[in-house]
Design a protein around this motif. Structure first.
Motif, PDB file in Angstrom:
ATOM      1  N   GLU A  43       0.869  -1.221   0.011  1.00 32.71           N
ATOM      2  CA  GLU A  43      -0.015   0.057  -0.018  1.00 32.71           C
ATOM      3  C   GLU A  43       0.822   1.262  -0.078  1.00 32.71           C
ATOM      4  O   GLU A  43       0.505   2.364  -0.606  1.00 32.71           O
ATOM      5  CB  GLU A  43      -0.958  -0.033   1.235  1.00 32.71           C
ATOM      6  N   SER A  44       2.038   1.333   0.767  1.00 31.98           N
ATOM      7  CA  SER A  44       3.132   2.275   0.813  1.00 31.98           C
ATOM      8  C   SER A  44       3.333   2.836  -0.493  1.00 31.98           C
ATOM      9  O   SER A  44       3.686   4.021  -0.865  1.00 31.98           O
ATOM     10  CB  SER A  44       4.127   2.121   1.640  1.00 31.98           C
ATOM     11  N   PHE A  45       3.507   1.809  -1.490  1.00 29.36           N
ATOM     12  CA  PHE A  45       3.982   2.157  -2.748  1.00 29.36           C
ATOM     13  C   PHE A  45       3.163   3.236  -3.548  1.00 29.36           C
ATOM     14  O   PHE A  45       3.581   3.996  -4.193  1.00 29.36           O
ATOM     15  CB  PHE A  45       4.265   1.014  -3.625  1.00 29.36           C
ATOM     16  N   TYR A  46       1.800   2.895  -3.427  1.00 28.51           N
ATOM     17  CA  TYR A  46       1.015   3.640  -4.230  1.00 28.51           C
ATOM     18  C   TYR A  46       0.560   4.868  -3.658  1.00 28.51           C
ATOM     19  O   TYR A  46      -0.157   5.874  -4.003  1.00 28.51           O
ATOM     20  CB  TYR A  46      -0.289   2.799  -4.582  1.00 28.51           C
ATOM     21  N   ASN A  47       1.025   5.363  -2.321  1.00 22.69           N
ATOM     22  CA  ASN A  47       0.709   6.230  -1.629  1.00 22.69           C
ATOM     23  C   ASN A  47       0.852   7.595  -2.220  1.00 22.69           C
ATOM     24  O   ASN A  47       0.094   8.682  -2.059  1.00 22.69           O
ATOM     25  CB  ASN A  47       1.196   6.219  -0.032  1.00 22.69           C
ATOM     26  N   PRO A  48       2.093   7.715  -2.511  1.00 22.24           N
ATOM     27  CA  PRO A  48       2.350   9.131  -3.391  1.00 22.24           C
ATOM     28  C   PRO A  48       1.541   9.385  -4.637  1.00 22.24           C
ATOM     29  O   PRO A  48       1.503  10.503  -4.862  1.00 22.24           O
ATOM     30  CB  PRO A  48       3.888   8.993  -3.689  1.00 22.24           C
ATOM     31  N   TYR A  49       1.050   8.374  -5.070  1.00 23.37           N
ATOM     32  CA  TYR A  49       0.232   8.735  -6.501  1.00 23.37           C
ATOM     33  C   TYR A  49      -1.116   9.082  -6.041  1.00 23.37           C
ATOM     34  O   TYR A  49      -1.989   9.393  -6.965  1.00 23.37           O
ATOM     35  CB  TYR A  49       0.094   7.251  -7.162  1.00 23.37           C
ATOM     36  N   ILE A  50      -1.889   8.829  -5.014  1.00 25.71           N
ATOM     37  CA  ILE A  50      -3.252   9.114  -4.435  1.00 25.71           C
ATOM     38  C   ILE A  50      -3.708  10.428  -4.943  1.00 25.71           C
ATOM     39  O   ILE A  50      -4.737  10.553  -5.533  1.00 25.71           O
ATOM     40  CB  ILE A  50      -3.464   8.736  -3.174  1.00 25.71           C
ATOM     41  N   PRO A  51      -2.975  11.641  -4.354  1.00 21.32           N
ATOM     42  CA  PRO A  51      -3.302  12.809  -4.724  1.00 21.32           C
ATOM     43  C   PRO A  51      -3.632  13.143  -6.123  1.00 21.32           C
ATOM     44  O   PRO A  51      -4.566  13.803  -6.347  1.00 21.32           O
ATOM     45  CB  PRO A  51      -2.091  13.899  -3.955  1.00 21.32           C
ATOM     46  N   GLY A  52      -2.732  12.753  -6.927  1.00 25.41           N
ATOM     47  CA  GLY A  52      -3.065  13.173  -8.375  1.00 25.41           C
ATOM     48  C   GLY A  52      -3.941  12.294  -8.724  1.00 25.41           C
ATOM     49  O   GLY A  52      -4.643  12.836  -9.897  1.00 25.41           O
ATOM     50  N   VAL A  53      -4.225  11.126  -8.570  1.00 26.28           N
ATOM     51  CA  VAL A  53      -5.502  10.242  -9.057  1.00 26.28           C
ATOM     52  C   VAL A  53      -6.659  10.897  -8.553  1.00 26.28           C
ATOM     53  O   VAL A  53      -7.724  10.945  -9.307  1.00 26.28           O
ATOM     54  CB  VAL A  53      -5.341   8.780  -8.502  1.00 26.28           C
ATOM     55  N   LEU A  54      -6.861  11.357  -7.394  1.00 27.63           N
ATOM     56  CA  LEU A  54      -8.080  12.170  -6.816  1.00 27.63           C
ATOM     57  C   LEU A  54      -8.355  13.222  -7.748  1.00 27.63           C
ATOM     58  O   LEU A  54      -9.278  13.753  -7.860  1.00 27.63           O
ATOM     59  CB  LEU A  54      -7.869  12.319  -5.500  1.00 27.63           C
ATOM     60  N   TYR A  59      -8.555   2.162   1.851  1.00 22.58           N
ATOM     61  CA  TYR A  59      -8.418   1.126   0.991  1.00 22.58           C
ATOM     62  C   TYR A  59      -8.600   1.548  -0.448  1.00 22.58           C
ATOM     63  O   TYR A  59      -8.269   1.279  -1.343  1.00 22.58           O
ATOM     64  CB  TYR A  59      -9.210  -0.071   1.466  1.00 22.58           C
ATOM     65  N   ALA A  60      -9.886   2.299  -0.602  1.00 17.74           N
ATOM     66  CA  ALA A  60     -10.593   2.752  -1.822  1.00 17.74           C
ATOM     67  C   ALA A  60      -9.474   3.574  -2.749  1.00 17.74           C
ATOM     68  O   ALA A  60      -9.252   3.388  -3.811  1.00 17.74           O
ATOM     69  CB  ALA A  60     -11.870   3.297  -1.824  1.00 17.74           C
ATOM     70  N   SER A  61      -8.956   4.393  -2.021  1.00 17.32           N
ATOM     71  CA  SER A  61      -7.955   5.756  -2.243  1.00 17.32           C
ATOM     72  C   SER A  61      -6.817   4.879  -2.907  1.00 17.32           C
ATOM     73  O   SER A  61      -6.245   5.023  -4.141  1.00 17.32           O
ATOM     74  CB  SER A  61      -7.461   6.653  -1.250  1.00 17.32           C
ATOM     75  N   THR A  62      -6.190   3.888  -2.254  1.00 23.24           N
ATOM     76  CA  THR A  62      -5.013   2.982  -2.555  1.00 23.24           C
ATOM     77  C   THR A  62      -5.346   2.313  -3.643  1.00 23.24           C
ATOM     78  O   THR A  62      -4.606   2.187  -4.562  1.00 23.24           O
ATOM     79  CB  THR A  62      -4.575   2.312  -1.510  1.00 23.24           C
TER      80      THR A  62
END
Length: 598
Positions: free
Chosen positions: A280-291, A329-332
């Protein structure tokens, strides 16, 4: 007269696909005005113990319903079936055809063609029978335990089923990214880090031996978190510091993750599982851009202080930002899905979790379709699929637990299977003189194989009862029975005293006896079975094929066709070798290590 030769490496071992090509030619000749008719070809199923052919074309009734209102020479589905049979181009694979009932065209395959197909596989290798799927790259997301928690029997099905799906896809020329989406991020890490700081003020003292049982460590920190408001506040601040990138907190997080990985590795090593961790930590930096992207597309809405996505046919929304501003979880999962499609260029993303998460993934995929990441049509690529599986139950019909109501540690369960196998093995006279290393390897192959097969042979969506006595039985549909059957075949070849490679080069297979033919027919259906198991993500289809192969060999061929010392010895040794070759490939795809003597 047109004689059709089946071309193309993708059809080399797939009998069904080769027949589809033949019937495609026939259908175009029979009803040239109907251009969208796909040949419907299936293996024949015996009815009341009688089978009218090996394969059957079932187009006649459907065609009749399409053309009966038009001007046509036909007077019913039987006439359509007869025309399909008449227009079937000659082929060396077909021995005879007949029409039954309302137009079913039954095909009997040529014995000589079956024999040549087996011979070619023995020379060129079974990889020539691998199906070709319409995808080049897939992600299989499986196992996925949580950091700081023991892997237990609840992870068993995800790990075993996921590995088999990955193996089947890899065999079918798909590049598989085997992803371990571990739970290594989130609020529980503040609690764990703060507890770690309390127990070990000196970071140099932290190691696996010092912490001991990680599950006990987790429980102790949870008790502290629930009972001490001051500790809880410090833990919540620790999460903020960790997510803010503070070095001390990040180092503590890494230490906890490493200790967990060591524990996970013990399980994966026993099961022969290969995985690449992207937690999950790998994808954390990508969440703001995706949202931000989803927000710009007008997909995200405000709802009671949270940020949510509404999807079709579901009353509740998918929460992507909690009311306190945190991710979940949904964000990740949204960030991971987008990364897998856009960065890793995966055409098929397969998720392995229990059936209880079905709705979550249904909503996730619908949100991705709204965003345009996935096509609206489920038959198009890229596509995402959730493979849900049932629970592992104990003898009492409830979730499998120890007597103390704890979940069962997976390492302990696997070691128990191996030890029971070893005890049973040493009771056999043939194994009493074996070196310790051979006893150990064979016990592992049988014990771990038994656990895997007991899971995989079931329909994945149903619950199954974990029972050592049943899964380690050497009779019935068990890995032990299958492994013994393989060992028996190897023993027959050894007893002949012949070099099987030399026999391959110089002898020919003949299928004169009915049970030789039955075995040969089942063997050449391997490719289409693998294709079905891959396309529908059903490992139990492969298990059923393997069990039936063992039954046909043991109860038909071996019982009625003497091998060593018979006039047909060389031919029958090649049939034994073909059976062993297919069995070994099935074992490999199921993650089971074969045994060669018993």
């Amino acid at each position: 007269m047109l004689f059709v030769s089946i071309q193309g490496a993708e059809n080399m071992g797939n009998v069904k696909r080769q027949l589809v090509q033949l019937f495609g030619v026939s259908l175009r000749a029979t009803v040239p005005s109907e251009t969208d008719v796909a040949p419907l070809v299936d293996a024949c199923i015996a009815k009341s113990g009688v089978r009218f052919g090996d394969y059957q074309c079932n187009n006649a009734m459907g065609l009749w319903s399409k053309i009966k209102g038009k001007q046509t020479e036909f007077r019913g589905p039987t006439a359509v079936g007869q025309a399909i049979m008449k227009n079937l181009p000659p082929s060396d694979m077909v021995e005879s055809c007949s029409v039954a009932g309302p137009g079913f065209v039954n095909v009997v395959l040529s014995r000589n063609w079956i024999a040549k197909s087996l011979q070619k596989m023995l020379i060129d290798g079974i990889d020539t029978w691998a199906p070709c799927l319409p995808v080049k790259r897939a992600v299989v997301d499986f196992s996925s335990p949580n950091i700081a928690k023991e892997m237990h029997v609840g992870h068993l099905r995800s790990t075993i089923i996921g590995d088999t799906l990955a193996r089947m896809l890899e065999f079918s020329h798909v590049e598989v990214l085997r992803r371990n989406h571990v739970g290594d991020w989130g609020t529980q890490f503040g609690m764990l880090i703060e507890f770690l700081f309390e127990k070990f003020p000196n970071p140099e003292d932290v190691n696996e031996a010092a912490i001991g049982d990680l599950q006990t460590f987790y429980k102790a920190s949870k008790v502290r978190f629930d009972s001490d408001p001051e500790f809880k506040q410090r833990a919540q601040q620790a999460v903020v510091r960790l997510q803010g990138g503070e070095d001390t907190y990040h180092r503590a997080w890494k230490q906890i993750c490493e200790i967990s990985r060591t524990e996970f590795h013990r399980v994966y090593e026993r099961l022969g599982i290969q995985l690449e961790e992207k937690g999950e930590s790998f994808y954390n930096p990508y969440i703001p851009g995706v949202l931000e992207e989803l927000n710009k597309k007008g997909i995200i809405e405000d709802d009671k202080g949270a940020r949510v996505i509404f999807v079709q046919d579901v009353n509740i929304p998918l929460i992507v930002v909690k009311s306190d501003g945190g991710y979940n979880y949904a964000s990740t999962d949204l960030a991971a899905l987008r990364y897998r499609i856009n960065e890793e260029k995966a055409e098929w993303i397969i998720y392995l979790t229990d059936v209880g998460q079905q709705q979550h993934f249904d909503m996730l995929f619908k949100a991705a379709k709204r965003a345009g990441w996935l096509p609206a049509d489920d038959g198009s690529y890229p596509k995402a699929t959730h493979v849900g599986f049932g629970l592992v139950l104990g003898e009492d019909g409830k979730r499998f637990r120890t007597r103390s109501t704890e979940v069962v540690r997976l390492v302990d369960l696997l070691d128990e299977a191996k030890n029971r196998s070893k005890t049973a093995l040493l009771e056999r006279d043939t194994a009493k003189g074996w070196p310790e290393e051979e006893v150990e390897k064979t016990s592992q192959a049988i014990g771990y194989g038994a656990v895997k097969y007991a899971d995989l042979k079931n329909n994945k969506q149903t619950n199954y009862t974990f029972n050592f006595d049943q899964m380690l039985n050497d009779k019935g549909n068990t890995a032990v029975y299958l492994l013994y059957a393989h060992a028996r075949i190897c023993s027959i070849i050894r007893k002949s005293g012949k070099d099987i490679e030399e026999v391959k080069r110089n002898a020919k297979i003949a299928l004169d006896h009915e049970d030789e033919r039955a075995l040969g027919l089942h063997l050449i259906q391997f490719s289409e079975v693998i294709e079905e198991a891959c396309t529908n993500l059903l490992p139990n289809v492969l298990c059923e094929y393997l069990y039936n192969l063992s039954e046909i060999f043991t109860k038909k061929f071996y019982s009625n066709c003497q091998v060593v010392g018979s006039p047909e010895e060389s031919s029958r040794l090649l049939l034994c070798e073909a059976t062993a070759t297919v069995m070994r490939k099935c074992f490999h795809l199921l993650g089971i290590v074969p045994v060669y003597k018993i």
